[in-house]
Scaffold this motif. Structure first.
Motif, PDB file in Angstrom:
ATOM      1  N   LEU A  16      -8.720 -11.522  30.520  1.00 10.75           N
ATOM      2  CA  LEU A  16      -8.395 -13.088  30.236  1.00 10.75           C
ATOM      3  C   LEU A  16      -9.040 -13.403  28.852  1.00 10.75           C
ATOM      4  O   LEU A  16     -10.341 -13.127  28.767  1.00 10.75           O
ATOM      5  CB  LEU A  16      -8.921 -13.903  31.495  1.00 10.75           C
ATOM      6  N   ASN A  26     -11.689  -8.852  32.902  1.00 14.15           N
ATOM      7  CA  ASN A  26     -10.502  -8.907  33.457  1.00 14.15           C
ATOM      8  C   ASN A  26      -9.343  -8.901  32.459  1.00 14.15           C
ATOM      9  O   ASN A  26      -8.286  -8.904  32.871  1.00 14.15           O
ATOM     10  CB  ASN A  26     -10.150  -9.598  34.664  1.00 14.15           C
ATOM     11  N   LEU A  66     -12.600 -12.049  28.755  1.00  5.43           N
ATOM     12  CA  LEU A  66     -13.430 -11.623  29.988  1.00  5.43           C
ATOM     13  C   LEU A  66     -13.297 -10.109  30.498  1.00  5.43           C
ATOM     14  O   LEU A  66     -12.166  -9.539  30.078  1.00  5.43           O
ATOM     15  CB  LEU A  66     -12.988 -12.452  31.209  1.00  5.43           C
ATOM     16  N   GLY A 104      -3.606 -15.376  30.026  1.00  2.00           N
ATOM     17  CA  GLY A 104      -3.480 -13.797  30.656  1.00  2.00           C
ATOM     18  C   GLY A 104      -2.381 -13.012  30.697  1.00  2.00           C
ATOM     19  O   GLY A 104      -1.338 -13.407  29.865  1.00  2.00           O
ATOM     20  N   ASN A 105      -1.903 -12.034  31.435  1.00  2.00           N
ATOM     21  CA  ASN A 105      -1.079 -11.070  31.486  1.00  2.00           C
ATOM     22  C   ASN A 105      -0.618 -10.713  32.967  1.00  2.00           C
ATOM     23  O   ASN A 105      -0.618  -9.821  33.335  1.00  2.00           O
ATOM     24  CB  ASN A 105      -1.246  -9.920  30.862  1.00  2.00           C
ATOM     25  N   GLY A 106      -0.757 -12.025  33.945  1.00  2.00           N
ATOM     26  CA  GLY A 106      -0.463 -11.690  35.312  1.00  2.00           C
ATOM     27  C   GLY A 106      -1.829 -11.600  36.114  1.00  2.00           C
ATOM     28  O   GLY A 106      -1.783 -11.334  37.453  1.00  2.00           O
ATOM     29  N   GLN A 107      -2.986 -11.840  35.539  1.00  2.00           N
ATOM     30  CA  GLN A 107      -4.408 -11.788  36.294  1.00  2.00           C
ATOM     31  C   GLN A 107      -4.211 -12.663  37.558  1.00  2.00           C
ATOM     32  O   GLN A 107      -3.801 -13.852  37.575  1.00  2.00           O
ATOM     33  CB  GLN A 107      -5.714 -11.950  35.526  1.00  2.00           C
ATOM     34  N   VAL A 108      -4.822 -11.958  38.664  1.00  2.00           N
ATOM     35  CA  VAL A 108      -5.024 -12.818  40.015  1.00  2.00           C
ATOM     36  C   VAL A 108      -6.707 -12.553  40.204  1.00  2.00           C
ATOM     37  O   VAL A 108      -7.268 -11.592  39.755  1.00  2.00           O
ATOM     38  CB  VAL A 108      -4.411 -12.455  41.003  1.00  2.00           C
ATOM     39  N   ARG A 109      -7.195 -13.451  40.803  1.00  2.00           N
ATOM     40  CA  ARG A 109      -8.612 -13.511  41.217  1.00  2.00           C
ATOM     41  C   ARG A 109      -8.778 -12.649  42.601  1.00  2.00           C
ATOM     42  O   ARG A 109      -7.975 -13.107  43.463  1.00  2.00           O
ATOM     43  CB  ARG A 109      -8.950 -14.941  41.514  1.00  2.00           C
ATOM     44  N   PRO A 110      -9.733 -11.851  42.645  1.00  2.00           N
ATOM     45  CA  PRO A 110     -10.217 -10.896  43.695  1.00  2.00           C
ATOM     46  C   PRO A 110     -10.646 -11.817  44.736  1.00  2.00           C
ATOM     47  O   PRO A 110     -11.143 -12.777  44.508  1.00  2.00           O
ATOM     48  CB  PRO A 110     -10.781 -10.100  43.364  1.00  2.00           C
TER      49      PRO A 110
END
Lengths: 424, 424
Positions: free
Chosen positions: B109, B107, B105, B417-423
């Protein structure tokens, strides 16, 4: 009762007839209808807002809480947003007609699976008027007729939205009967829907556990349940504390009232002191931590963090609130066992820098969405690149996780021959 | 009753525990177990045939018909055949572990759907001992635990087969609890199975319409029904008479007692005289034609063809016999309407030389298998290239048509992931 029965069966039969025409309509015809709905949502704001005002007044009189009322509310901005979402559905690729697994068999038969609509999709959902349009749009785009039964508190809004849809479709190639909004709050309608397996191909309940359970136990057609979401994050002994706190914070506080918000933190004992310390610094008094004895012992030095003692019930609870369960585990085995035992198999995550542990977690945790080092709040059709979703399925049959347009379809085998017969 | 309940729940819980181990076994481990079952079926013929003899004796005493007894019978040849089928399942590709729709994706992911077993599959089926091994093998290969409840007339055979499976698995990496043969004919077991939705992921009823209906109305977990098969062939006005007779003959007489045998011929009026004449020449007195008035008028000159007058019931009947309904129609519309109204949406065919009519039929007939110019008897997992099948599904959810190994699976979304957070 007899009248109610024939009412739903008449609606369902009309939807079924419409579904046959809708199944073979062109993408353009379906998109035109969606764009007409979007336009009317914008030009007919007045009657829609007036109808919604009646629902809001009744909800306030009934003493429903602010959160409930917030979800029930339509505003000019929200209507524009819903119209824009509808246009976005029109812009998505049409899943119908795709042919897959196509090949020529040794006997010359040309065989393949052609994607087709499910037929008639019924949905029973909460008192959120935007869902009426969302699901009508997704169903229509995927060639399905829909029967939409929203919560009774939204009945005036839903009736007005149903009228807007009807008028939009009457000017289009899509039969107006393809979307049936059942705004009348008579409970008997739900029971009648559940019985009509000859007319309805699938029923999608969205809502609380009682609704889901009632539909699961009583439906006579296939069910795609969207409900239960006890979401767990395992903080592995090899987690990066800073990254973990950021992800956990997002998974809880970005929006705490949605299904993919984290409910239970399973924290490896080796990292628990450092992690809980960092979490306390991040959250302060914002979140109530419901800990097991070991977690409470680690948290107790700080008097100002709101804590409670966890019970067996804690681990089974979808909080939908600024509350989170915390359990200390001594191994990943224990964490996986907890997830298997208490979870909803919705969205579960591991936070770790250990490649081996990450891969093992993904292998062994059997949930709709299994995450490594990312926030569980990504569980969402749009976030996953599906465009939009009817809901998040936690069952394994047919649709698992976000249910998008493709998950609203079935397939039929098509076999083109030239007189082939099967040998004895 | 209490004892019976705990008996099934214990078995189902054991199957569930085994399914978790089975889900992550290597293809080699699963194949080894299948080959061990195949070997034991050959080396343990004596006890298997002795058990089957008991069932056969009871069936004869109960006055069951020759056809029933034929299906119940095991012979050394048949056991070798079943062993060979089991080896064939071992040779099929393993559907588990395939990753599809994988992508990165925006971002970062990395998201995909990984194919996983359904979990625990229960099957309620007819008194055919070979089915016990067939379904155990397909379930095992696709990583599913199975609970197998065959017809009571096969109870001794099934108990002996269950013992063979258990012994084979005990020497393998597959837990012996992964295949649960419920040979005890207590009816309460079926009711207990239908209630255990927390332990069983899907239930597959195979058999007559009453069984299917009972399961559909009472199961609390997803059902994949295999039953009803009113199969129709439309003989278009532009059909080639000679080709058509060959195909229709195969569709009825290759084997008349299986689900994909044709039940109703819908014959365009313009071709009816020539077609019925040719059909009469082909079949002579072998097949009873159950015609509407117009068909009977065309058939009456020939006194020796066995004919009957059709009723409304004729069109709803799956004959499983040397009988076929014949209805004259004036248009393809009428034929399609008949198929929609009376058919089971299992397998339906058009016979025509008209390209336009062929394509329209395939577009508009919404059945699991839609044929042009080929015998409906091809509806079969092996014939379709799926290797083998659990049955033929006529529902639209999850599996439609032949249910092979892939249809015994679900998927889970995996998100790396590698620490992604959803805005927000």
């Amino acid at each position: 009762m007899t009248t109610a029965t024939s009412f739903i069966r008449e609606r369902a039969a009309a939807a079924r007839a419409a579904s046959r025409r809708l199944a073979n309509l062109s993408t353009k015809a379906k998109n035109d209808a969606l764009l007409r709905i979007a336009s009317l949502l914008e030009s007919e704001q007045e009657p829609l807002l007036a109808a919604n005002a009646k629902d809001l007044e009744a909800a306030r009189e009934a003493g429903l809480d602010a959160y409930f009322i917030e979800r029930l509310t339509l505003t000019p901005d929200r209507l524009r947003g819903i119209a824009s979402d509808t246009r976005a559905v029109a812009a998505l690729p049409d899943p119908v007609g795709e042919v897959f697994d196509s090949r020529t068999l040794p006997n010359g038969l040309l065989i393949g699976r052609r994607r087709v609509p499910l037929g008639v999709v019924a949905c029973i959902y909460e008192s959120r008027p935007n869902v009426t349009i969302d699901i009508a749009a997704l169903a229509l785009k995927s060639g399905n007729a829909s029967i939409l039964r929203g919560g009774k508190e939204a009945r005036h809004s839903n009736a007005a939205l149903g009228e807007v849809i009807r008028r939009a479709l009457e000017g289009s190639e899509v039969p107006a009967e393809a979307v049936q909004v059942v705004a009348d709050p008579d409970r008997a309608h739900v029971e009648d829907l559940l019985k009509a397996h000859d007319l309805i191909d699938v029923i999608v309940p969205r809502g609380g556990p009682q609704l889901i359970e009632h539909v699961r136990m009583n439906a006579t057609m296939p069910v795609i349940a969207h409900g239960d979401a006890v979401v767990q994050i395992y903080v592995d002994e090899f987690a990066d504390v800073e990254k973990t706190v950021t992800v956990v914070d997002n998974a809880k506080t970005r929006r705490y009232s949605i299904c993919n918000a984290v409910d239970t933190l399973l924290v490896h004992a080796a990292i628990a002191p450092a992690f809980l310390d960092a979490l306390r610094n991040c959250w302060g008094t914002k979140i109530t931590l419901i800990g097991d004895d070991r977690a409470l012992a680690l948290l107790s030095p700080s008097g100002d963090v709101p804590v409670e003692r966890a019970t067996e019930e804690t681990w089974k609870t979808e909080h939908l609130a600024l509350r989170v369960g915390v359990r200390i585990v001594d191994s990943m085995d224990e964490a996986i066992e907890h997830i298997e035992c208490y979870g909803s198999h919705h969205s579960d995550a591991i936070l770790t820098e250990s490649y081996t542990n990450a891969m093992r977690f993904v292998d062994e945790v059997d949930s709709a969405c299994v995450y490594v080092n990312a926030s569980t709040q990504f569980t969402d059709g749009a976030q996953f690149g599906l465009g939009a979703e009817v809901g998040i399925s936690t069952q394994k049959m047919h649709a698992r996780g976000p249910m998008g347009l493709r998950e609203m379809t079935s397939y039929k085998w098509t076999i083109f021959g030239n007189g082939q017969v099967r040998p004895l």
